[in-house]
Design a protein around this motif. Structure first.
Motif, PDB file in Angstrom:
ATOM      1  N   HIS A 162       0.840  -1.204   0.000  1.00 29.09           N
ATOM      2  CA  HIS A 162       0.000   0.000   0.000  1.00 29.09           C
ATOM      3  C   HIS A 162       0.873   1.251   0.000  1.00 29.09           C
ATOM      4  O   HIS A 162       0.570   2.238  -0.690  1.00 29.09           O
ATOM      5  N   TYR A 163       1.976   1.215   0.756  1.00 25.47           N
ATOM      6  CA  TYR A 163       2.813   2.405   0.909  1.00 25.47           C
ATOM      7  C   TYR A 163       3.621   2.714  -0.346  1.00 25.47           C
ATOM      8  O   TYR A 163       4.197   3.795  -0.463  1.00 25.47           O
ATOM      9  N   ALA A 164       3.657   1.775  -1.279  1.00 25.20           N
ATOM     10  CA  ALA A 164       4.277   2.022  -2.573  1.00 25.20           C
ATOM     11  C   ALA A 164       3.221   2.364  -3.611  1.00 25.20           C
ATOM     12  O   ALA A 164       3.315   3.372  -4.314  1.00 25.20           O
ATOM     13  N   ASP A 165       2.201   1.516  -3.705  1.00 28.89           N
ATOM     14  CA  ASP A 165       1.162   1.717  -4.718  1.00 28.89           C
ATOM     15  C   ASP A 165       0.375   2.999  -4.492  1.00 28.89           C
ATOM     16  O   ASP A 165      -0.094   3.631  -5.442  1.00 28.89           O
ATOM     17  N   TYR A 166       0.203   3.369  -3.227  1.00 30.28           N
ATOM     18  CA  TYR A 166      -0.534   4.589  -2.877  1.00 30.28           C
ATOM     19  C   TYR A 166       0.374   5.534  -2.090  1.00 30.28           C
ATOM     20  O   TYR A 166      -0.013   6.082  -1.058  1.00 30.28           O
ATOM     21  N   GLU A 167       1.595   5.707  -2.602  1.00 33.91           N
ATOM     22  CA  GLU A 167       2.581   6.529  -1.886  1.00 33.91           C
ATOM     23  C   GLU A 167       2.087   7.958  -1.692  1.00 33.91           C
ATOM     24  O   GLU A 167       2.221   8.526  -0.595  1.00 33.91           O
ATOM     25  N   PHE A 168       1.529   8.571  -2.742  1.00 34.65           N
ATOM     26  CA  PHE A 168       1.077   9.957  -2.632  1.00 34.65           C
ATOM     27  C   PHE A 168       0.026  10.091  -1.542  1.00 34.65           C
ATOM     28  O   PHE A 168       0.093  10.989  -0.688  1.00 34.65           O
ATOM     29  N   GLN A 169      -0.951   9.182  -1.553  1.00 38.45           N
ATOM     30  CA  GLN A 169      -1.997   9.213  -0.537  1.00 38.45           C
ATOM     31  C   GLN A 169      -1.420   8.989   0.855  1.00 38.45           C
ATOM     32  O   GLN A 169      -1.794   9.686   1.810  1.00 38.45           O
ATOM     33  N   SER A 170      -0.513   8.026   0.975  1.00 31.63           N
ATOM     34  CA  SER A 170       0.082   7.731   2.277  1.00 31.63           C
ATOM     35  C   SER A 170       0.820   8.943   2.828  1.00 31.63           C
ATOM     36  O   SER A 170       0.724   9.260   4.020  1.00 31.63           O
ATOM     37  N   ARG A 171       1.566   9.624   1.953  1.00 35.72           N
ATOM     38  CA  ARG A 171       2.304  10.800   2.400  1.00 35.72           C
ATOM     39  C   ARG A 171       1.366  11.925   2.831  1.00 35.72           C
ATOM     40  O   ARG A 171       1.617  12.599   3.850  1.00 35.72           O
ATOM     41  N   ARG A 172       0.296  12.130   2.084  1.00 33.45           N
ATOM     42  CA  ARG A 172      -0.647  13.195   2.444  1.00 33.45           C
ATOM     43  C   ARG A 172      -1.312  12.902   3.775  1.00 33.45           C
ATOM     44  O   ARG A 172      -1.442  13.792   4.628  1.00 33.45           O
ATOM     45  N   VAL A 173      -1.744  11.667   3.961  1.00 37.89           N
ATOM     46  CA  VAL A 173      -2.429  11.304   5.208  1.00 37.89           C
ATOM     47  C   VAL A 173      -1.482  11.379   6.398  1.00 37.89           C
ATOM     48  O   VAL A 173      -1.853  11.846   7.488  1.00 37.89           O
ATOM     49  N   LEU A 174      -0.241  10.914   6.198  1.00 39.93           N
ATOM     50  CA  LEU A 174       0.737  10.911   7.289  1.00 39.93           C
ATOM     51  C   LEU A 174       1.431  12.255   7.472  1.00 39.93           C
ATOM     52  O   LEU A 174       2.165  12.451   8.443  1.00 39.93           O
ATOM     53  N   GLY A 175       1.205  13.180   6.543  1.00 40.47           N
ATOM     54  CA  GLY A 175       1.841  14.490   6.648  1.00 40.47           C
ATOM     55  C   GLY A 175       3.325  14.460   6.360  1.00 40.47           C
ATOM     56  O   GLY A 175       4.100  15.216   6.963  1.00 40.47           O
ATOM     57  N   VAL A 176       3.747  13.599   5.418  1.00 41.47           N
ATOM     58  CA  VAL A 176       5.165  13.478   5.063  1.00 41.47           C
ATOM     59  C   VAL A 176       5.387  14.133   3.699  1.00 41.47           C
ATOM     60  O   VAL A 176       4.750  13.753   2.713  1.00 41.47           O
ATOM     61  N   ASP A 177       6.286  15.072   3.641  1.00 43.57           N
ATOM     62  CA  ASP A 177       6.553  15.800   2.392  1.00 43.57           C
ATOM     63  C   ASP A 177       7.192  14.901   1.342  1.00 43.57           C
ATOM     64  O   ASP A 177       7.902  13.944   1.686  1.00 43.57           O
TER      65      ASP A 177
END
Length: 208
Positions: A162-177
């Motif tokens: 999930h953290y690769a396939d949905y990296e953009f979403q994961s970063r936005r949700v986790l607040g990671v630039d």
């Protein structure tokens, strides 16, 4: 290794790394050899010296991804379910976070019907059969909860990739630039706990 051979290896590695990024972003049909050469920092003529076609390069990169995933199935010498599951989840997650392009390229290949997979499935299936047989043995020995071994493995893939396939979403949700590292230990601890609990290998579980 001679200087010439070392240089050839460096160029070939640069081509493969560039191909992984470009194919993951644009797919096989959307990636040109000119684009690949530029991404690798070489001329188009140099690129064609090292590859026969972009299709062959695509298959080579795909083979590398599949081989890497196959090689980490339940690696190590331990036969302790908690240690093995923990190690596998962490390895799979580390690959997803360190090289998300690999997972995204594989997902793209599946999305177009996996025409380049061909005989590659059997190698993956063999590794899956070996891993699920180990899980089933642990279940039969009463060392973990009675899960569906195949679905258990598939759920590990779903969570970690999930953290690769949905990296953009994961970063936005986790607040990671973009470009910043995601908190591997935080993510890994939650994923490991999830699967150990399902297997009954935590303090709240039935087996451990």
């Amino acid at each position: 290794m001679s200087a010439a051979r070392l240089k050839r290896k460096e160029i070939h590695d640069a081509i493969r790394e560039a191909a992984l990024r470009e194919f993951a972003s644009y797919g096989l049909s959307g990636t040109s050899t000119q684009q690949l050469a530029k991404a690798a920092g070489i001329t188009k003529a140099q690129l064609h010296y090292y590859i026969t076609s972009k299709e062959d390069l695509y298959r080579e990169v795909l083979d590398g991804i599949i081989g890497q995933w196959r090689d980490i199935f339940f690696v190590g010498e331990s036969d302790d379910p908690a240690e093995v599951i923990t190690g596998y989840v962490r390895l799979k997650l580390r690959l997803a976070l360190d090289c998300p392009e690999a997972s995204r390229l594989f997902l793209q290949e599946l999305g177009r019907g996996a025409p380049e997979m061909g005989g590659k499935w059997e190698g993956l299936h063999a590794s899956v059969r070996e891993a699920t047989a180990v899980i089933q043995r642990w279940i039969d020995e009463g060392r973990m909860n009675p899960v569906d071994p195949l679905l258990f493995m598939m759920n590990i893939w779903a969570v970690t990739q999930h953290y690769a396939d949905y990296e953009f979403q994961s970063r936005r949700v986790l607040g990671v630039d973009p470009g910043a590292e995601m908190d591997f230990e935080r993510i890994a601890a939650e994923a490991v706990q999830l699967f150990l609990a399902r297997a009954g290998l935590t303090d709240e579980g039935q087996t451990r």
